[in-house]
Enzyme design. Structure first.
Site, mmCIF file in Angstrom:
data_model
loop_
_atom_site.group_PDB
_atom_site.id
_atom_site.type_symbol
_atom_site.label_atom_id
_atom_site.label_comp_id
_atom_site.label_asym_id
_atom_site.label_seq_id
_atom_site.Cartn_x
_atom_site.Cartn_y
_atom_site.Cartn_z
ATOM 1 C CG HIS A 206 22.807 47.115 46.951
ATOM 2 N ND1 HIS A 206 22.076 46.084 46.240
ATOM 3 C CD2 HIS A 206 24.082 46.557 47.382
ATOM 4 C CE1 HIS A 206 23.186 45.036 46.560
ATOM 5 N NE2 HIS A 206 23.988 45.844 47.212
HETATM 6 C C1 UD1 Z 1 26.569 45.227 52.095
HETATM 7 C C2 UD1 Z 1 27.843 44.734 51.316
HETATM 8 C C3 UD1 Z 1 27.569 43.818 49.910
HETATM 9 C C4 UD1 Z 1 26.754 43.606 49.846
HETATM 10 C C5 UD1 Z 1 25.760 44.215 50.877
HETATM 11 C C6 UD1 Z 1 24.293 43.261 50.251
HETATM 12 C C7 UD1 Z 1 29.899 45.573 52.311
HETATM 13 C C8 UD1 Z 1 31.320 46.673 51.473
HETATM 14 N N1 UD1 Z 1 29.211 45.662 51.365
HETATM 15 O O1 UD1 Z 1 26.344 46.587 51.414
HETATM 16 O O2 UD1 Z 1 29.059 43.576 49.541
HETATM 17 O O3 UD1 Z 1 26.456 43.248 48.220
HETATM 18 O O4 UD1 Z 1 25.566 44.634 51.763
HETATM 19 O O5 UD1 Z 1 23.026 44.009 50.822
HETATM 20 O O6 UD1 Z 1 29.984 45.021 53.280
HETATM 21 N N2 UD1 Z 1 21.184 50.011 55.794
HETATM 22 C C9 UD1 Z 1 19.932 50.121 56.129
HETATM 23 N N3 UD1 Z 1 19.655 48.696 57.629
HETATM 24 C C10 UD1 Z 1 21.074 47.848 57.155
HETATM 25 C C11 UD1 Z 1 21.787 47.761 56.879
HETATM 26 C C12 UD1 Z 1 21.841 48.342 56.101
HETATM 27 O O7 UD1 Z 1 19.836 51.090 56.685
HETATM 28 O O8 UD1 Z 1 20.203 47.048 58.131
HETATM 29 C C13 UD1 Z 1 22.175 51.392 55.660
HETATM 30 C C14 UD1 Z 1 22.682 52.065 56.507
HETATM 31 O O9 UD1 Z 1 22.135 53.822 55.824
HETATM 32 C C15 UD1 Z 1 24.547 52.396 55.499
HETATM 33 C C16 UD1 Z 1 23.730 52.333 54.484
HETATM 34 O O10 UD1 Z 1 22.634 50.780 54.431
HETATM 35 O O11 UD1 Z 1 24.943 52.691 56.256
HETATM 36 C C17 UD1 Z 1 25.253 50.528 53.578
HETATM 37 O O12 UD1 Z 1 25.029 50.126 54.320
HETATM 38 P P1 UD1 Z 1 26.366 48.255 54.335
HETATM 39 O O13 UD1 Z 1 26.314 47.182 55.326
HETATM 40 O O14 UD1 Z 1 27.263 49.941 54.536
HETATM 41 O O15 UD1 Z 1 27.031 48.070 53.017
HETATM 42 P P2 UD1 Z 1 25.513 47.273 52.052
HETATM 43 O O16 UD1 Z 1 25.404 48.655 51.196
HETATM 44 O O17 UD1 Z 1 24.854 47.258 52.737
#
Ligand code: UD1
Length: 344
Positions: A206
């Site tokens: 991911h």
């Molecule tokens: C984040 C962390 C990563 C960690 C991961 C664990 C940063 C920079 N990245 O990445 O280091 O390994 O969490 O899972 O902090 N989304 C949802 N539901 C949620 C959260 C996110 O649908 O509850 C989707 C959204 O489209 C969002 C995308 O996932 O834009 C990315 O979410 P984000 O929290 O920005 O980064 P992760 O890829 O989850």
């Protein structure tokens, strides 16, 4: 003493649980600030329920946005709470945007910061996690390193050795505590998917740098499809919403027996890891868990901040090139045994 835990994403909920439980045992006054970086049921509430973590006193509900908008919103919210609560210590764990926001907010208010999982480095400064962990380490008052390698990294960056504690990784506590408990949920999910122990590959991927770029993502998925075909075993891929988003955006079709399932719980995850033939991942936490469980791991990245796992032969770096993924899986299927480096 009053401690504030700042958490916001799935791995932080998992990896701080042993510290939270220890605070309860020792009757240390603590509270939890949840930034809301993760908010979907499967990435958030599920872990609080399963690991029996109390509901956070504060939830900032920042949600998803660009890195700085997200980090900025977190800092505004965290500052307000810290000013009111004045804890003696803020504890952050890992390398997410939540970690950086928690550390910066506390430090600027003159509150001491403890960084759990300090000193990890992959030396790719373009990764958001590498930026977060470097900045956090350099403003932390207490640096809790999982291994001596992590300590050496900090010393090389001129961080004062008297603030560094080599303590192992909290994932060891969490994993050992939950492995037995995982059987019931683990067997159930294996039945639902229709797989048997030792007869499947487990994939998790991911990372922004793998998922947001079309060519890289296609390479990674083709590499996995080839492994499925070659060994004629199902591939189980619990999929983070970020990956769904990219697959739809790039109109990618998955071929072969790749079973995409929704994100799984912690107990399901450790059970599926324990009985996988081999694990392919770009997650840092799963590189650690695979290593502790004695399971061969192929890392779908060019670098790792957990080089100890590679050094002992538990893990190999494959990146996303399909041929390299093929060669790495072939090699790791004949991996020996090892003693994991993450403490007891
Ligand atoms: C984040 C962390 C990563 C960690 C991961 C664990 C940063 C920079 N990245 O990445 O280091 O390994 O969490 O899972 O902090 N989304 C949802 N539901 C949620 C959260 C996110 O649908 O509850 C989707 C959204 O489209 C969002 C995308 O996932 O834009 C990315 O979410 P984000 O929290 O920005 O980064 P992760 O890829 O989850």
């Amino acid at each position: 003493m009053k401690i504030a835990f700042v958490v916001g994403t799935r791995p932080e909920f998992i990896k701080t649980v042993s510290l939270i439980k220890e605070c309860e045992k020792r009757k240390i006054n603590y509270f939890i600030i949840h930034t809301g970086q993760h908010y979907s049921y499967e990435l958030d509430t599920l872990f609080f329920e399963e690991l029996h973590i109390k509901k956070p006193e504060y939830n900032l509900n920042v949600g998803s946005s660009t890195h700085w908008e997200q980090t900025g919103k977190m800092m505004v919210g965290i500052e307000r709470i810290l000013v009111e609560e004045r804890p003696d210590l803020v504890l952050v764990q890992g390398d997410t945007n939540t970690v950086l926001a928690g550390a910066l907010s506390a430090k600027k208010l003159g509150i001491k910061v403890g960084h759990v999982e300090a000193g990890l480095r992959c030396y790719n400064i373009f990764m958001p996690e590498e930026i977060n962990r470097r900045l956090t380490d350099h403003i932390s008052d207490f640096l809790f390193c999982p291994t001596l390698t992590n300590r050496d990294n900090l010393i090389r960056e001129n961080i004062d050795g008297k603030n560094i504690y080599v303590v192992g990784n909290t994932i060891v506590d969490v994993l050992y505590e939950n492995l037995e408990l995982s059987k019931k949920k683990g067997e159930k999910i294996m039945n639902e998917i229709g797989i048997t122990p030792g007869n499947y590959f487990l994939v998790t991927a991911h990372r922004q740098e793998n998922i947001d770029d079309k060519k890289t993502l296609i390479n990674l998925l083709r590499g996995i499809e080839n492994i499925q075909k070659k060994y004629d075993l199902p591939v189980i891929y619990p999929m983070h919403p970020r990956v769904h988003g990219s697959i739809n955006k790039f109109s990618i079709k998955l071929l072969g027996n790749i079973k995409i399932i929704k994100p799984i719980s912690y107990l399901e995850s450790i059970y599926l890891q324990k009985y996988a033939k081999l694990i392919l991942t770009d997650s840092g936490g799963i590189q650690e868990e695979a290593c502790i469980l004695g399971k061969p791991c192929v890392t779908l990245r060019e670098n790792t901040e957990r080089p100890e796992t590679v050094d002992i032969g538990a893990n190999v770096l494959a990146g996303t090139n399909p041929q390299k993924i093929n060669d790495s899986v072939e090699k790791m299927l004949y991996a020996g045994t090892w003693k994991h480096p993450f403490g007891d």
